[in-house]
Scaffold this motif. Sequence first.
Motif, PDB file in Angstrom:
ATOM      1  N   VAL A 188       2.730  -3.136   7.276  1.00  0.00           N
ATOM      2  CA  VAL A 188       3.494  -3.000   6.029  1.00  0.00           C
ATOM      3  C   VAL A 188       2.564  -2.623   4.879  1.00  0.00           C
ATOM      4  CG1 VAL A 188       4.878  -4.244   4.323  1.00  0.00           C
ATOM      5  CG2 VAL A 188       5.303  -4.595   6.771  1.00  0.00           C
ATOM      6  N   LEU A 189       1.407  -3.307   4.798  1.00  0.00           N
ATOM      7  CA  LEU A 189       0.450  -3.021   3.729  1.00  0.00           C
ATOM      8  C   LEU A 189      -0.024  -1.571   3.784  1.00  0.00           C
ATOM      9  CD1 LEU A 189      -2.100  -5.946   3.192  1.00  0.00           C
ATOM     10  CD2 LEU A 189      -0.415  -5.044   1.610  1.00  0.00           C
ATOM     11  N   TYR A 190      -0.308  -1.096   4.983  1.00  0.00           N
ATOM     12  CA  TYR A 190      -0.818   0.271   5.129  1.00  0.00           C
ATOM     13  C   TYR A 190       0.232   1.297   4.709  1.00  0.00           C
ATOM     14  CZ  TYR A 190      -2.648   4.520   7.249  1.00  0.00           C
ATOM     15  OH  TYR A 190      -3.087   5.810   7.451  1.00  0.00           O
ATOM     16  N   VAL A 191       1.471   1.090   5.149  1.00  0.00           N
ATOM     17  CA  VAL A 191       2.549   2.022   4.785  1.00  0.00           C
ATOM     18  C   VAL A 191       2.756   2.026   3.273  1.00  0.00           C
ATOM     19  CG1 VAL A 191       5.030   2.464   4.974  1.00  0.00           C
ATOM     20  CG2 VAL A 191       3.717   1.886   7.015  1.00  0.00           C
ATOM     21  N   VAL A 192       2.758   0.835   2.671  1.00  0.00           N
ATOM     22  CA  VAL A 192       2.941   0.745   1.207  1.00  0.00           C
ATOM     23  C   VAL A 192       1.779   1.417   0.479  1.00  0.00           C
ATOM     24  CG1 VAL A 192       3.063  -0.850  -0.744  1.00  0.00           C
ATOM     25  CG2 VAL A 192       4.352  -1.336   1.344  1.00  0.00           C
ATOM     26  N   THR A 193       0.556   1.216   0.984  1.00  0.00           N
ATOM     27  CA  THR A 193      -0.627   1.821   0.370  1.00  0.00           C
ATOM     28  C   THR A 193      -0.536   3.342   0.378  1.00  0.00           C
ATOM     29  OG1 THR A 193      -2.042  -0.022   1.034  1.00  0.00           O
ATOM     30  CG2 THR A 193      -3.139   2.055   0.515  1.00  0.00           C
ATOM     31  N   VAL A 194      -0.225   3.911   1.538  1.00  0.00           N
ATOM     32  CA  VAL A 194      -0.153   5.370   1.664  1.00  0.00           C
ATOM     33  C   VAL A 194       0.989   5.917   0.809  1.00  0.00           C
ATOM     34  CG1 VAL A 194       0.279   7.283   3.249  1.00  0.00           C
ATOM     35  CG2 VAL A 194      -1.217   5.406   3.938  1.00  0.00           C
ATOM     36  N   LEU A 195       2.169   5.304   0.894  1.00  0.00           N
ATOM     37  CA  LEU A 195       3.317   5.791   0.132  1.00  0.00           C
ATOM     38  C   LEU A 195       3.097   5.642  -1.377  1.00  0.00           C
ATOM     39  CD1 LEU A 195       6.367   4.528   2.253  1.00  0.00           C
ATOM     40  CD2 LEU A 195       5.378   6.825   2.157  1.00  0.00           C
ATOM     41  N   GLY A 196       2.498   4.515  -1.783  1.00  0.00           N
ATOM     42  CA  GLY A 196       2.245   4.289  -3.208  1.00  0.00           C
ATOM     43  C   GLY A 196       1.296   5.314  -3.790  1.00  0.00           C
ATOM     44  N   ASN A 197       0.210   5.592  -3.073  1.00  0.00           N
ATOM     45  CA  ASN A 197      -0.752   6.582  -3.558  1.00  0.00           C
ATOM     46  C   ASN A 197      -0.206   7.998  -3.470  1.00  0.00           C
ATOM     47  OD1 ASN A 197      -3.475   5.274  -4.320  1.00  0.00           O
ATOM     48  ND2 ASN A 197      -2.973   4.247  -2.409  1.00  0.00           N
ATOM     49  N   LEU A 198       0.579   8.285  -2.423  1.00  0.00           N
ATOM     50  CA  LEU A 198       1.225   9.602  -2.333  1.00  0.00           C
ATOM     51  C   LEU A 198       2.202   9.807  -3.481  1.00  0.00           C
ATOM     52  CD1 LEU A 198       1.971  10.116   1.478  1.00  0.00           C
ATOM     53  CD2 LEU A 198       0.448  11.485   0.035  1.00  0.00           C
ATOM     54  N   LEU A 199       2.897   8.739  -3.866  1.00  0.00           N
ATOM     55  CA  LEU A 199       3.837   8.826  -4.984  1.00  0.00           C
ATOM     56  C   LEU A 199       3.109   9.155  -6.283  1.00  0.00           C
ATOM     57  CD1 LEU A 199       6.749   8.536  -5.933  1.00  0.00           C
ATOM     58  CD2 LEU A 199       6.339   6.079  -6.244  1.00  0.00           C
TER      59      LEU A 199
END
Length: 323
Positions: free
Chosen positions: A33-44
């Motif tokens: 979950v942390l990894y997905v949120v990290t990637v999506l947050g920075n991509l956003l």
Amino acid sequence: MDKVNSSVVSEFVLLGLSRSQELQSFFFVFFSVLYVVTVLGNLLIILTVTSDNSLHSPMHFLLGNLSFVDICQASFATPKMIADFLSEHKTISFSGCIAQIFFIHLFTGGEMMLLVSMAYDRYVAICKPLHYVVIMSRRTRTVLVMISWAVGLAHTLSQMSFTVNLPLCGPNVVDSFLCDLPRVTKLACLDSYIIEILIVVNSGILSLSTFSLLVSSYIIIFITVWFKSSAAMAKAFSTLAAHITVVMLFFGPCIFIYVWPFTTYPVDKVLAIFYTIFTPILNPIIYTLRNRDMKSALRKIMTHYLRPKKISEMPVIVKNFLY
């Protein structure tokens, strides 16, 4: 000598974070979950900075590059760690281990210099506001980003020079979830004390020099605005608050690891997780919450993509289907 210098280790065994099956199942879900949120947050953040014309400023350009580095920082070892939670035998090839060591120093060194570039941007914006547009031109910010990657590359190549020729002739167990240079050095079948000192000095010079530049820039900024007004001081602190928070979170664990790099305490694993997983997720959160322009732009993007479309805005095929 050729026999001594040749490595007979083809793979390394990673002990990971825990040997408890229950904890590994929890870690798998938690870090996924942390990894997905990290990637999506920075991509956003990258999407917002590139798509919104109001964010085409030097500060946001550097912020977008920081988010890109954070994605890289979170991705060089985390997917492997997450996959290992489901594996009974946690191994990594010799080339994979060398690659992890290469990327961890590349991205860490690059991010350090990128934070210095962001501090320089804030210095120019606060202390030389009338010359800001001229000084922080497109060429200048591009050069700053290129310097950041060049410093990261030089740093990792210098560290790799200690690693590639290490004689590894037996022990191959690394008590971590990734190939950390100090721990791999410990596996060498020679007295690695001098090499360990060189590794610490190499990383220490980069860490302390960049941290000193950052602290110096903050001091100069606060001294400059101190003589203006209390309102200017408050505005400067508000502008720098997010950047200072990110710097403290990044350099704290990093300096600790390289001041006490060869201990065997579990705190090393916690700190390694912090700067490879938690720092990349904290950066977008901190900068988004502290930046009014970013919050406004994100709100517009979310509204544009998530709000229900009116019938008049739908494609003709969809309209015909509905009717």
